[in-house]
Design a protein around this motif. Structure first.
Motif, short mmCIF file in Angstrom:
data_model
loop_
_atom_site.label_atom_id
_atom_site.label_comp_id
_atom_site.label_asym_id
_atom_site.label_seq_id
_atom_site.Cartn_x
_atom_site.Cartn_y
_atom_site.Cartn_z
N LYS A 4 0.85 -1.11 0.02
CA LYS A 4 -0.03 0.03 -0.02
C LYS A 4 0.78 1.50 0.05
O LYS A 4 0.44 2.28 -0.41
CB LYS A 4 -0.97 -0.06 1.29
N THR A 5 1.97 1.15 0.41
CA THR A 5 2.93 2.44 0.53
C THR A 5 4.30 2.18 -0.06
O THR A 5 4.81 1.01 0.11
CB THR A 5 3.14 2.71 2.13
N ILE A 6 4.74 3.18 -0.78
CA ILE A 6 5.97 2.99 -1.36
C ILE A 6 6.79 4.31 -0.68
O ILE A 6 6.28 5.44 -1.20
CB ILE A 6 5.88 3.12 -3.00
N VAL A 7 7.87 4.07 -0.26
CA VAL A 7 8.89 5.38 0.19
C VAL A 7 9.88 5.35 -0.88
O VAL A 7 10.76 4.33 -1.13
CB VAL A 7 9.52 4.83 1.57
N ALA A 23 12.76 9.12 -10.38
CA ALA A 23 12.35 9.14 -9.01
C ALA A 23 11.09 9.97 -8.91
O ALA A 23 9.97 9.40 -8.43
CB ALA A 23 13.33 9.48 -8.09
N ILE A 24 11.24 11.18 -9.27
CA ILE A 24 9.83 12.05 -9.12
C ILE A 24 8.75 11.77 -9.99
O ILE A 24 7.45 11.62 -9.53
CB ILE A 24 10.29 13.45 -9.14
N SER A 25 9.01 11.47 -11.18
CA SER A 25 8.10 11.10 -12.23
C SER A 25 7.00 9.97 -11.78
O SER A 25 5.92 9.62 -12.09
CB SER A 25 8.24 11.12 -13.63
N SER A 26 7.95 9.01 -11.32
CA SER A 26 7.49 7.67 -11.12
C SER A 26 6.87 7.54 -9.56
O SER A 26 5.53 6.99 -9.30
CB SER A 26 8.55 6.32 -10.94
N ALA A 27 7.22 8.61 -8.78
CA ALA A 27 6.49 8.80 -7.40
C ALA A 27 5.11 9.29 -7.85
O ALA A 27 3.84 8.88 -7.28
CB ALA A 27 7.17 9.77 -6.56
N LEU A 30 3.20 6.35 -9.17
CA LEU A 30 2.55 5.62 -8.35
C LEU A 30 1.43 6.15 -7.40
O LEU A 30 0.43 5.19 -7.11
CB LEU A 30 3.74 4.96 -7.31
N LEU A 31 1.49 7.17 -7.04
CA LEU A 31 0.30 7.87 -6.48
C LEU A 31 -0.89 7.55 -7.17
O LEU A 31 -2.10 7.49 -6.80
CB LEU A 31 0.49 9.36 -5.99
N ALA A 32 -0.91 7.85 -8.59
CA ALA A 32 -2.04 7.91 -9.52
C ALA A 32 -2.46 6.46 -9.56
O ALA A 32 -3.68 6.33 -9.73
CB ALA A 32 -1.63 8.44 -10.75
N MET A 393 5.58 5.78 -19.14
CA MET A 393 5.50 5.71 -17.59
C MET A 393 4.68 4.73 -17.41
O MET A 393 4.71 3.64 -16.48
CB MET A 393 5.04 7.03 -17.28
N GLU A 394 3.50 4.49 -18.04
CA GLU A 394 2.56 3.50 -17.78
C GLU A 394 3.25 2.13 -17.81
O GLU A 394 2.68 1.22 -16.96
CB GLU A 394 1.16 3.53 -18.75
N THR A 395 3.71 2.00 -19.11
CA THR A 395 4.44 0.57 -18.85
C THR A 395 5.42 0.14 -17.77
O THR A 395 5.69 -0.73 -17.27
CB THR A 395 5.23 0.36 -20.08
N HIS A 396 6.13 1.52 -17.34
CA HIS A 396 7.34 1.43 -16.42
C HIS A 396 6.55 1.10 -14.94
O HIS A 396 7.02 0.20 -14.45
CB HIS A 396 7.98 2.60 -16.34
N LEU A 397 5.52 1.48 -14.71
CA LEU A 397 4.98 1.28 -13.48
C LEU A 397 4.31 0.12 -13.59
O LEU A 397 4.45 -0.64 -12.45
CB LEU A 397 3.71 2.63 -13.36
N GLU A 398 3.85 -0.43 -14.39
CA GLU A 398 3.06 -1.83 -14.55
C GLU A 398 4.31 -2.79 -14.25
O GLU A 398 4.06 -3.73 -13.64
CB GLU A 398 2.79 -2.06 -15.89
N ASN A 399 5.53 -2.44 -15.04
CA ASN A 399 6.62 -3.43 -14.75
C ASN A 399 6.83 -3.42 -13.42
O ASN A 399 7.45 -4.70 -12.63
CB ASN A 399 7.62 -3.17 -15.49
N ILE A 400 7.36 -2.29 -12.73
CA ILE A 400 7.77 -2.43 -11.49
C ILE A 400 6.73 -2.80 -10.20
O ILE A 400 7.26 -3.46 -9.32
CB ILE A 400 8.31 -1.02 -10.87
N THR A 401 5.47 -2.46 -10.48
CA THR A 401 4.49 -2.86 -9.34
C THR A 401 4.35 -4.40 -9.68
O THR A 401 3.97 -5.21 -8.62
CB THR A 401 3.23 -2.10 -9.52
N LYS A 402 4.47 -5.08 -10.65
CA LYS A 402 4.31 -6.54 -10.73
C LYS A 402 5.50 -7.03 -10.24
O LYS A 402 5.49 -8.12 -9.47
CB LYS A 402 4.41 -6.78 -12.46
N LEU A 403 6.82 -6.38 -10.21
CA LEU A 403 8.02 -6.93 -9.36
C LEU A 403 7.91 -6.97 -8.05
O LEU A 403 7.98 -7.72 -7.31
CB LEU A 403 9.14 -6.35 -9.82
#
Length: 408
Positions: A4-7, A23-27, A30-32, A393-403
């Motif tokens: 639920k939380t990403i630091v 770092a900032i754009s992915s933050a 992830l919030l979205a 960014m959408e693909t990047h976020l999908e990849n890291i959240t799956k990991l």
């Protein structure tokens, strides 16, 4: 959603380079997607977009170690940032470690490796994106600055320790080695750290130098804020060669200026740095524009026939190459450099021998000799390559959240 939380851990609270941008754009991304996101940083000011988006920011309001006027404080903070450790401990005590990921992007210019001792002690899941080579190399770049060449010595081996490779002198090198030993001791103690590589070169260096051969390593493209031009630039009608980077020797500004000048071609330098005034005087035929962004930058890009990326060190990705290819600008890049992974030599651009002026000139001459229809074809192929790679960014976020979910 398992977590639920990403630091997000990053030295700076604002974009100051590729790692900060990710770092900032992915933050924000992830919030979205519904995560609670906390950005933990050392250096301000805080990017105004973060507050607008509703991201929680913990900024220590410290100097980065290079610009701290109190040099003794900088020496100590760079090795072990006590304030960062104390505040990080307090923050993590408020979080549920079974629902939280700590994602490190950059820590060597302000926060220090003291934070790793906290994640180890409190048992939080840890992710590290490999934006640079500070995980192994004391100066972070596998680069011998006094001799202006790539360093192939074994990090922290005797030949490394006794080599004066640092841009600021041997005393600085010894300090870096001490910092590296302490960082390694902290990081190696954390079990199950997930490492994210952003290029094949970064992957190979990790496998070669990271001691835990069972460490979790995954290849994930960084998101790239592609130029909003949405169509191929007709480079076959243009004459200008572009350089976009800080003006320093390791970035190859000397190669660019010398090659373009010797061949009598039109050159534009978009960037700033300590060599700006010197090179302006030395190469009066080249137009030095300074650092530009937004529409002004796009206007210069629309004038480009090709982009020259003459960096003399490895790089971990080559962000500007991806940007240029997104609008069909062929790129000339060095071998032994992560950016070469983005180029099909002779089809989407050209690859030259790293650090070689003659090799760079040969590739520029090849481009100058191309017929208009062949140059247009190369441009189109570069444009199509960029579309296939999908740096969104959408693909990047999908990849890291799956990991996140599948490895913890």
């Amino acid at each position: 959603m398992k977590f639920k939380t990403i630091v997000v851990v990053n030295d700076f609270s604002f974009v100051n380079g590729g790692a900060g941008q990710v770092a900032i754009s992915s933050a924000i991304g992830l919030l979205a997607k519904g995560y609670r996101v906390i950005l933990f940083t050392a250096v301000g000011p805080v990017d105004e977009n973060l507050a607008k988006q509703g991201i929680e920011v913990v900024c220590l309001n410290q100097y980065d170690i290079l610009h701290d006027p109190n040099r003794m404080r900088a020496i100590i903070q760079g090795v072990w940032n006590v304030k960062a450790k104390v505040v990080f401990e307090k923050l993590l005590r408020t979080l549920n470690r079974t629902e939280t990921i700590i994602h490190f992007h950059a820590w060597s210019k302000g926060l220090s490796s003291s934070l790793f001792s906290v994640t180890k002690k409190q048992g939080f899941k840890t992710v590290v994106t490999l934006h640079d080579f500070f995980l192994y190399c004391p100066n972070g770049g596998f680069y011998d600055y006094p001799h202006n060449k790539i360093c192939t010595k074994n990090p922290l081996g005797l030949s490394c320790i006794f080599c004066n490779c640092d841009a600021r002198g041997y005393i600085q090198k010894i300090w870096r080695c001490i910092r590296q030993v302490i960082q390694n001791k902290m990081l190696y103690q954390i079990d199950g750290t997930l490492f994210l590589s952003i290029s094949d070169l970064s992957t190979s260096i990790f496998k070669k130098y990271y001691p835990n051969k069972k460490a979790l390593l995954f290849r994930v493209n960084n998101p790239v804020a592609l130029l909003p031009l949405f169509e191929r630039i007709h480079v076959e009608n243009n004459n200008a060669y572009l350089f976009v980077a800080r003006l320093s020797l390791e970035k190859g500004i000397d190669l660019f200026c010398e090659a373009v000048s010797q061949l009598g071609l039109e050159g534009y330098v978009l960037g700033d740095g300590y060599l700006l005034d010197t090179y302006k005087k030395k190469y009066p035929m080249i137009k030095f524009i300074g650092w530009v962004t937004g529409v002004e930058k796009e206007n210069y890009i629309k004038m480009a026939k090709a982009f020259i990326f003459p960096s003399k060190w490895y790089e971990t990705f080559g962000l500007s190459v991806a940007e240029m290819q997104s609008c069909g600008i062929p790129c000339i890049v060095p071998d032994k450099n992560a950016a070469a992974e983005q180029i099909i030599d002779g089809e989407t651009g050209f690859i030259f021998q790293i650090g070689s002026l003659e090799s760079l000139k040969d590739k520029i001459v090849c481009m100058e000799k191309m017929k208009m229809e062949d140059l247009a074809r190369m441009s189109q192929q570069a444009f199509e390559y960029s579309l296939r790679e999908n740096y969104s960014m959408e693909t990047h976020l999908e990849n890291i959240t799956k990991l996140y979910d599948s490895n913890f």
